[in-house]
Design a protein around this motif. Structure first.
Motif, mmCIF file in Angstrom:
data_model
loop_
_atom_site.group_PDB
_atom_site.id
_atom_site.type_symbol
_atom_site.label_atom_id
_atom_site.label_comp_id
_atom_site.label_asym_id
_atom_site.label_seq_id
_atom_site.Cartn_x
_atom_site.Cartn_y
_atom_site.Cartn_z
ATOM 1 N N GLU A 141 34.978 32.759 15.790
ATOM 2 C CA GLU A 141 33.900 32.970 16.754
ATOM 3 C C GLU A 141 34.343 32.780 18.204
ATOM 4 N N ASP A 142 35.570 32.380 18.416
ATOM 5 C CA ASP A 142 36.113 32.308 19.778
ATOM 6 C C ASP A 142 36.623 33.668 20.256
ATOM 7 N N THR A 143 36.610 34.635 19.363
ATOM 8 C CA THR A 143 37.087 35.982 19.712
ATOM 9 C C THR A 143 36.281 36.573 20.848
ATOM 10 N N GLY A 144 36.975 37.219 21.761
ATOM 11 C CA GLY A 144 36.306 37.882 22.870
ATOM 12 C C GLY A 144 37.262 38.152 24.014
ATOM 13 N N ILE A 145 36.727 38.710 25.058
ATOM 14 C CA ILE A 145 37.494 38.892 26.285
ATOM 15 C C ILE A 145 37.202 37.703 27.190
ATOM 16 N N TYR A 146 38.253 37.072 27.670
ATOM 17 C CA TYR A 146 38.105 35.890 28.508
ATOM 18 C C TYR A 146 38.388 36.262 29.962
ATOM 19 N N TYR A 147 37.464 35.865 30.809
ATOM 20 C CA TYR A 147 37.550 36.171 32.233
ATOM 21 C C TYR A 147 37.627 34.885 33.045
ATOM 22 N N CYS A 148 38.416 34.931 34.064
ATOM 23 C CA CYS A 148 38.502 33.841 35.023
ATOM 24 C C CYS A 148 37.660 34.202 36.251
ATOM 25 N N LYS A 149 36.941 33.230 36.767
ATOM 26 C CA LYS A 149 36.178 33.432 37.988
ATOM 27 C C LYS A 149 36.483 32.307 38.967
ATOM 28 N N ILE A 150 36.626 32.682 40.215
ATOM 29 C CA ILE A 150 36.795 31.698 41.288
ATOM 30 C C ILE A 150 35.755 31.976 42.360
ATOM 31 N N TYR A 151 35.082 30.910 42.770
ATOM 32 C CA TYR A 151 34.112 31.012 43.855
ATOM 33 C C TYR A 151 34.779 30.507 45.121
ATOM 34 N N HIS A 152 34.833 31.383 46.120
ATOM 35 C CA HIS A 152 35.552 31.036 47.348
ATOM 36 C C HIS A 152 34.865 31.699 48.523
ATOM 37 N N GLN A 153 34.525 30.902 49.517
ATOM 38 C CA GLN A 153 33.885 31.409 50.737
ATOM 39 C C GLN A 153 32.712 32.321 50.400
ATOM 40 N N ALA A 154 31.808 31.790 49.582
ATOM 41 C CA ALA A 154 30.536 32.441 49.251
ATOM 42 C C ALA A 154 30.704 33.734 48.463
ATOM 43 N N THR A 155 31.836 33.904 47.800
ATOM 44 C CA THR A 155 32.086 35.121 47.017
ATOM 45 C C THR A 155 32.650 34.740 45.656
ATOM 46 N N ASN A 156 32.165 35.405 44.618
ATOM 47 C CA ASN A 156 32.734 35.256 43.277
ATOM 48 C C ASN A 156 33.809 36.310 43.069
ATOM 49 N N TYR A 157 34.965 35.855 42.693
ATOM 50 C CA TYR A 157 36.076 36.753 42.388
ATOM 51 C C TYR A 157 36.364 36.680 40.890
ATOM 52 N N TRP A 158 36.603 37.854 40.295
ATOM 53 C CA TRP A 158 36.828 37.947 38.857
ATOM 54 C C TRP A 158 38.163 38.624 38.576
ATOM 55 N N GLY A 159 38.745 38.222 37.459
ATOM 56 C CA GLY A 159 39.908 38.935 36.971
ATOM 57 C C GLY A 159 39.466 40.054 36.042
ATOM 58 N N GLN A 160 40.451 40.735 35.469
ATOM 59 C CA GLN A 160 40.170 41.892 34.613
ATOM 60 C C GLN A 160 39.934 41.487 33.158
ATOM 61 N N GLY A 161 40.250 40.230 32.830
ATOM 62 C CA GLY A 161 40.035 39.747 31.478
ATOM 63 C C GLY A 161 41.270 39.836 30.607
ATOM 64 N N THR A 162 41.294 38.974 29.606
ATOM 65 C CA THR A 162 42.370 38.994 28.618
ATOM 66 C C THR A 162 41.737 38.826 27.238
ATOM 67 N N GLN A 163 42.193 39.635 26.294
ATOM 68 C CA GLN A 163 41.587 39.663 24.964
ATOM 69 C C GLN A 163 42.155 38.543 24.097
ATOM 70 N N VAL A 164 41.245 37.811 23.460
ATOM 71 C CA VAL A 164 41.616 36.798 22.466
ATOM 72 C C VAL A 164 40.979 37.196 21.148
ATOM 73 N N THR A 165 41.812 37.303 20.118
ATOM 74 C CA THR A 165 41.322 37.642 18.791
ATOM 75 C C THR A 165 41.790 36.573 17.816
ATOM 76 N N VAL A 166 40.837 35.947 17.148
ATOM 77 C CA VAL A 166 41.151 34.905 16.172
ATOM 78 C C VAL A 166 40.812 35.451 14.793
ATOM 79 N N SER A 167 41.848 35.692 14.035
ATOM 80 C CA SER A 167 41.651 36.321 12.736
ATOM 81 C C SER A 167 42.835 36.036 11.829
ATOM 82 N N SER A 168 42.552 35.955 10.538
ATOM 83 C CA SER A 168 43.637 35.782 9.569
ATOM 84 C C SER A 168 44.077 37.123 9.019
#
Length: 114
Positions: free
Chosen positions: A87-114
């Protein structure tokens, strides 16, 4: 302007670990408000961990398994993920709040599966 790039995702078996990285560039002199978000398939993006000058907070399902931390010298943000579950599977995004603006990355895929 601030640019973020996430990395470190991949395919991992249940119980495994991954460390996600969020590297920054641009006009950023410190990281004081940041977070990692997850978007699972078919669901909205949700906050899983955040780091501010007041401390860290975690979504209930990841408490005790994930750790967010900041390397101030490298101006980078990390998410250490242990004891991963499907259930941790998904796209993970980083966000930084700086000088009244939210900045986002493009994301990285995490897949947890056997």
């Amino acid at each position: 302007q601030v640019q973020l790039v996430e990395s470190g995702g991949g395919l991992v078996q249940p119980g495994g670990s991954l460390r996600l990285s969020c590297t920054t560039s641009g006009n950023l002199f410190e990281i004081s408000d940041t977070g990692w978000y997850r978007q699972a398939p078919g669901k909205q993006r949700e906050l899983v961990a955040n780091f501010t000058s007041y401390g860290t907070n975690y979504e209930d399902s990841i408490k005790g398994r994930f750790t967010i931390f900041v390397d101030s010298a490298k101006k980078a943000v990390f998410l250490q993920m242990n004891r991963l579950k499907p259930e941790d599977t998904g796209i993970y995004y980083c966000k930084i709040y700086h000088q009244a603006t939210n900045y986002w990355g493009q994301g990285t895929q995490v897949t947890v599966s056997s």
